[in-house]
Design a protein around this motif. Structure first.
Motif, PDB file in Angstrom:
ATOM      1  N   UNK A 223       1.060  -1.082  -0.105  1.00  0.00           N
ATOM      2  CA  UNK A 223      -0.047   0.090  -0.039  1.00  0.00           C
ATOM      3  C   UNK A 223       0.827   1.268   0.189  1.00  0.00           C
ATOM      4  N   UNK A 224       1.966   1.216   0.276  1.00  0.00           N
ATOM      5  CA  UNK A 224       3.142   2.221   0.578  1.00  0.00           C
ATOM      6  C   UNK A 224       4.095   2.311  -0.621  1.00  0.00           C
ATOM      7  N   UNK A 225       3.689   1.459  -1.716  1.00  0.00           N
ATOM      8  CA  UNK A 225       4.475   1.490  -2.768  1.00  0.00           C
ATOM      9  C   UNK A 225       3.763   1.223  -4.035  1.00  0.00           C
ATOM     10  N   UNK A 226       2.452   1.776  -4.116  1.00  0.00           N
ATOM     11  CA  UNK A 226       1.806   1.816  -5.348  1.00  0.00           C
ATOM     12  C   UNK A 226       0.302   1.323  -5.054  1.00  0.00           C
ATOM     13  N   UNK A 227       0.092   0.318  -4.215  1.00  0.00           N
ATOM     14  CA  UNK A 227      -1.236  -0.267  -4.157  1.00  0.00           C
ATOM     15  C   UNK A 227      -2.112   0.508  -3.659  1.00  0.00           C
ATOM     16  N   UNK A 228      -3.576   0.510  -3.948  1.00  0.00           N
ATOM     17  CA  UNK A 228      -4.703   1.241  -3.147  1.00  0.00           C
ATOM     18  C   UNK A 228      -6.119   0.323  -3.042  1.00  0.00           C
ATOM     19  N   UNK A 229      -5.676  -0.988  -3.135  1.00  0.00           N
ATOM     20  CA  UNK A 229      -6.874  -1.920  -3.023  1.00  0.00           C
ATOM     21  C   UNK A 229      -6.563  -3.262  -1.769  1.00  0.00           C
ATOM     22  N   UNK A 230      -7.475  -3.573  -1.098  1.00  0.00           N
ATOM     23  CA  UNK A 230      -7.164  -4.927  -0.384  1.00  0.00           C
ATOM     24  C   UNK A 230      -8.492  -5.617  -0.587  1.00  0.00           C
ATOM     25  N   UNK A 231      -8.076  -6.862  -0.714  1.00  0.00           N
ATOM     26  CA  UNK A 231      -9.245  -7.983  -0.940  1.00  0.00           C
ATOM     27  C   UNK A 231      -9.366  -8.845   0.263  1.00  0.00           C
ATOM     28  N   UNK A 232     -10.030  -8.578   1.431  1.00  0.00           N
ATOM     29  CA  UNK A 232     -10.125  -9.415   2.603  1.00  0.00           C
ATOM     30  C   UNK A 232     -10.925 -10.590   2.293  1.00  0.00           C
ATOM     31  N   UNK A 233     -10.734 -11.696   2.959  1.00  0.00           N
ATOM     32  CA  UNK A 233     -11.683 -12.718   2.657  1.00  0.00           C
ATOM     33  C   UNK A 233     -12.940 -12.663   3.376  1.00  0.00           C
TER      34      UNK A 233
ATOM     35  N   UNK B 115     -14.476 -13.477   9.171  1.00  0.00           N
ATOM     36  CA  UNK B 115     -14.859 -12.304   8.333  1.00  0.00           C
ATOM     37  C   UNK B 115     -14.672 -10.973   9.083  1.00  0.00           C
ATOM     38  N   UNK B 116     -15.152 -11.029  10.464  1.00  0.00           N
ATOM     39  CA  UNK B 116     -15.281  -9.795  11.158  1.00  0.00           C
ATOM     40  C   UNK B 116     -13.847  -9.673  11.456  1.00  0.00           C
ATOM     41  N   UNK B 117     -13.220 -10.555  11.982  1.00  0.00           N
ATOM     42  CA  UNK B 117     -11.643 -10.298  12.583  1.00  0.00           C
ATOM     43  C   UNK B 117     -10.814  -9.737  11.502  1.00  0.00           C
ATOM     44  N   UNK B 118     -10.877 -10.410  10.264  1.00  0.00           N
ATOM     45  CA  UNK B 118     -10.292  -9.598   9.112  1.00  0.00           C
ATOM     46  C   UNK B 118     -10.520  -8.130   8.862  1.00  0.00           C
ATOM     47  N   UNK B 119     -11.764  -7.860   9.051  1.00  0.00           N
ATOM     48  CA  UNK B 119     -12.227  -6.637   8.819  1.00  0.00           C
ATOM     49  C   UNK B 119     -11.751  -5.617   9.813  1.00  0.00           C
ATOM     50  N   UNK B 120     -11.769  -5.878  10.974  1.00  0.00           N
ATOM     51  CA  UNK B 120     -10.941  -5.269  12.068  1.00  0.00           C
ATOM     52  C   UNK B 120      -9.455  -5.044  11.691  1.00  0.00           C
ATOM     53  N   UNK B 121      -8.792  -6.326  11.484  1.00  0.00           N
ATOM     54  CA  UNK B 121      -7.489  -6.429  11.184  1.00  0.00           C
ATOM     55  C   UNK B 121      -7.146  -5.357  10.160  1.00  0.00           C
TER      56      UNK B 121
END
Ligand code: SAM
Ligand code: SF4
Ligand code: FES
Length: 344
Positions: A280-290, A313-319
């Motif tokens: 995210x600090x080297x050009x990315x702007x998207x994340x695809x959490x499960x 899913x709730x944990x990943x969203x918070x993480x």
């Protein structure tokens, strides 16, 4: 090379030779990542788009040598979600604040056009954007999904080296893969593609060709990930790709396509515990959490060491929220289509 990076940041052009040179040496990595990060900020801003990933079937009729879901792998427990489960996971994704779901699977013909159209229509009622990632289909099938409401499609070219592609994806044709990408573009999908980094037999020249291919295609989204050898595949003993080289391919892609969506991929985080944040600090702007629940995550075993297999899913969203806010970025609340605002 510093001049080439500076010029590319302004013109979004690099020659194949310049790309190869950047990939060959670590000398210019700092300026490269900084330039990609600055372009990301200038063209797509500080918001990070989240896409909730639903891995709805791990059954696949294809036999890609690198993938744990290949049909000849008998060591994976196969599953397909019911329509009700898929719609339930989508509704939960919406309730966690996702504005897009990615429906991904092996090439599983159980999901006929009618079934998938029904699922797409029901999910659209939830006010979610839909990305499909279900492999190679006919033009008519792609048209039918689009008519039902699918917005985007993700089909990595994997490698633009035709001979390598056809060796690693036995029974599949490079020409057909290109046909699929062309169809998807003409049908009005937001078009996502990408490549694997570190495939056996892949050269830096070939990776440079991949990047130039993304540019020529004017892809709306490019996902780049290291190839991670799976012990249950014919490529078990291969060396695999590195996090660093994948990051560089990603950063150079940002230089050439400054306004597209680029995910910080799960495979990057598998190789580096901070992989997505670094991306995210080297050009990315998207994340695809499960957002798939239960044991299904574990059974969607493309490669070993996949992150989040025991998380909810709730944990990943918070993480992921924590990781994004910790680097001073915020989570987008819109669908996150390609930002077409900027003059190029
Ligand atoms: N079946 C669809 C397709 O192939 O386009 C979608 C699902 S497929 C599992 C999604 C992606 O997983 C592929 O495009 C490939 O790049 C990636 N993949 C497969 N095996 C991998 C491995 N061993 N390491 C890293 N990525 C892998
Ligand atoms: Fe099937 Fe996709 Fe894996 Fe190839 S990469 S075996 S098409 S799931
Ligand atoms: Fe799943 Fe961090 S995103 S545990």
């Amino acid at each position: 090379m510093l001049t080439a990076i500076q010029q590319a940041a302004a013109t979004h052009l690099l020659t194949k030779e310049e790309i190869v040179r950047l990939l060959q040496t670590t000398e210019f990595d700092g300026p490269l990542f900084e330039a990609a990060n600055a372009l990301r900020e200038k063209y797509v801003g500080n918001l990070v788009h989240l896409r909730g990933l639903i891995e709805f079937s791990n059954i696949c009729k294809q036999n890609c040598l690198y993938c744990g879901l290949r049909r000849e792998n008998l060591n994976v427990q196969r599953y397909r979600l019911t329509t009700e489960e898929i719609l339930d996971f989508a509704a939960k994704a919406r309730s966690y604040g996702y504005r897009t779901v990615v429906l991904q699977s092996g090439e599983d013909d159980y999901f006929t056009v009618d079934k998938l159209q029904y699922i797409i229509r029901k999910i659209k009622e939830l006010d979610l954007a839909i990305t499909l990632s279900v492999g190679e289909k006919s033009t008519d099938e792609y048209r039918a999904y689009k008519e039902a409401g699918a917005d985007r499609y993700l089909l990595r070219i994997e490698t633009t080296d035709q001979a390598l592609y056809e060796r690693l994806d036995p029974g599949m044709s490079f020409v057909n893969r290109i046909r699929c990408l062309k169809d998807l573009r003409e049908l009005g999908y937001e078009l996502g593609t990408g490549c694997l980094v570190g495939l056996p037999g892949q050269t830096l020249e070939s990776l440079a060709d991949d990047i130039l291919f993304f540019k020529e295609l004017n892809a709306d989204m490019v996902g780049i990930g290291p190839f991670i050898p799976n012990p249950d595949t014919p490529l078990a003993a291969a060396a695999g790709g590195s996090f660093e080289l994948s990051l560089k391919v990603m950063a150079i892609t940002r230089l050439l396509l400054p306004d597209i969506n680029i995910p910080a991929t799960t495979a990057m985080e598998t190789l580096n515990r901070q992989g997505r944040v670094v991306a995210l600090q080297s050009g990315a702007n998207v994340v695809m959490p499960n957002v798939t629940e239960g044991d299904y995550r574990k059974f969607y075993a493309l490669y070993p060491g996949k992150i989040c297999i025991n998380d909810t899913p709730a944990h990943c969203r918070g993480c992921i929220t924590g990781k994004i806010t910790a680097i001073g970025r915020s989570i987008s609340e819109d669908y996150g289509f390609r930002n077409k605002c900027c003059p190029l």
